[in-house]
Design an enzyme around this catalytic site. Sequence first.
Site, PDB file in Angstrom:
ATOM      1  N   ARG A 185       6.737   6.219  11.693  1.00  0.00           N
ATOM      2  CA  ARG A 185       6.234   5.224  10.749  1.00  0.00           C
ATOM      3  C   ARG A 185       5.077   5.791   9.962  1.00  0.00           C
ATOM      4  NH1 ARG A 185       6.317   0.044  10.422  1.00  0.00           N
ATOM      5  NH2 ARG A 185       6.699   0.705   8.305  1.00  0.00           N
ATOM      6  N   TYR A 194      -0.792   1.837  19.750  1.00  0.00           N
ATOM      7  CA  TYR A 194      -1.252   0.452  19.892  1.00  0.00           C
ATOM      8  C   TYR A 194      -1.793   0.233  21.294  1.00  0.00           C
ATOM      9  CZ  TYR A 194       1.278  -0.903  15.635  1.00  0.00           C
ATOM     10  OH  TYR A 194       1.723  -1.028  14.342  1.00  0.00           O
ATOM     11  N   TYR A 247       3.078   7.021  13.875  1.00  0.00           N
ATOM     12  CA  TYR A 247       3.616   7.050  15.241  1.00  0.00           C
ATOM     13  C   TYR A 247       5.146   7.128  15.212  1.00  0.00           C
ATOM     14  CZ  TYR A 247       4.159   1.932  14.589  1.00  0.00           C
ATOM     15  OH  TYR A 247       4.484   0.682  14.126  1.00  0.00           O
ATOM     16  N   HIS A 264      -0.624  -4.059   9.822  1.00  0.00           N
ATOM     17  CA  HIS A 264       0.134  -5.311   9.777  1.00  0.00           C
ATOM     18  C   HIS A 264      -0.797  -6.445   9.330  1.00  0.00           C
ATOM     19  CE1 HIS A 264       3.716  -3.805  11.969  1.00  0.00           C
ATOM     20  NE2 HIS A 264       2.841  -2.971  12.507  1.00  0.00           N
ATOM     21  N   HIS A 279       0.081   2.380   8.634  1.00  0.00           N
ATOM     22  CA  HIS A 279       0.185   1.032   8.072  1.00  0.00           C
ATOM     23  C   HIS A 279      -0.678   0.068   8.875  1.00  0.00           C
ATOM     24  CE1 HIS A 279       3.212   1.221  11.263  1.00  0.00           C
ATOM     25  NE2 HIS A 279       3.007  -0.083  11.435  1.00  0.00           N
TER      26      HIS A 279
HETATM   27 FE   LIG Z   1       3.330  -1.055  13.307  1.00  0.00          FE
END
Ligand SMILES: [Fe+2]
Length: 235
Positions: free
Chosen positions: A156, A107, A146, A161, A159
């Site tokens: 994870r 991110y 990640y 959000h 995905h």
């Molecule tokens: Fe996330």
Amino acid sequence: MPEIEGFSPRDWDSHPLNLSPDYKSAPLRAPKKPLVIFPQSLTELTGPVFGQDAVGHLDHDLTKNAARSGEPYGERIIVAGTVKDEDGNPIPNILLEVWQPNAAGRYDHADDQHDAPLDPNFLGAGRCVTDQVGHYRFITIKPGAYPWGNHFNAWRPSHIHFSLFGPSILTRLVTQMYFPGDPLLELDPIFNGVPTAARNLLVAKLSIDISEPEWALGYDFNIQLRGRTATPMET
Ligand SMILES: [Fe+2]
């Protein structure tokens, strides 16, 4: 929760419990006492109103809305679908906001210190408003997996959000979209916090109709607000 005129109560066969103990953060923030139910009023039955004028013409295109010097790295994809109410009627003028890591699984945020590169041409945030038939469409980069420290060697699944402002506060939805066939799904405590029968509602479908030849694969992700088949809420 008592039934509210015009809305079905939340269906706990579809939604994760407030406390999913395998998700390490959940015990720290889940309510420990029974919820206090307030009488519903006009406040809960109305919501903020958004229109097409509220967003810029590139806000839905994450491959362009933060580009500085070219295209972001990774696999370009299109994510599109329809937002419907619990009776299956499409809902116009719903603000959808999305955020995600880049193709390397990072991110663009100060709190993310994962040892993976940032992409100078990718912020990972976008928004759009559903049209008159409840349709939305984003162009983005397929997000990478990640590590997240929930448990030893925890990763994870890819995905995106999603946040939706429905027509009332009762139809506010924050959720995550996953990709079909991802082997990390069965290992993920957040995905597995959703009751088994409802998990597939969070997995987009590869769509050749949404795909654009020689340019990008498309994924179909339809969202339903409230009701038995509602998209599970992130708690
Ligand atoms: Fe996330």
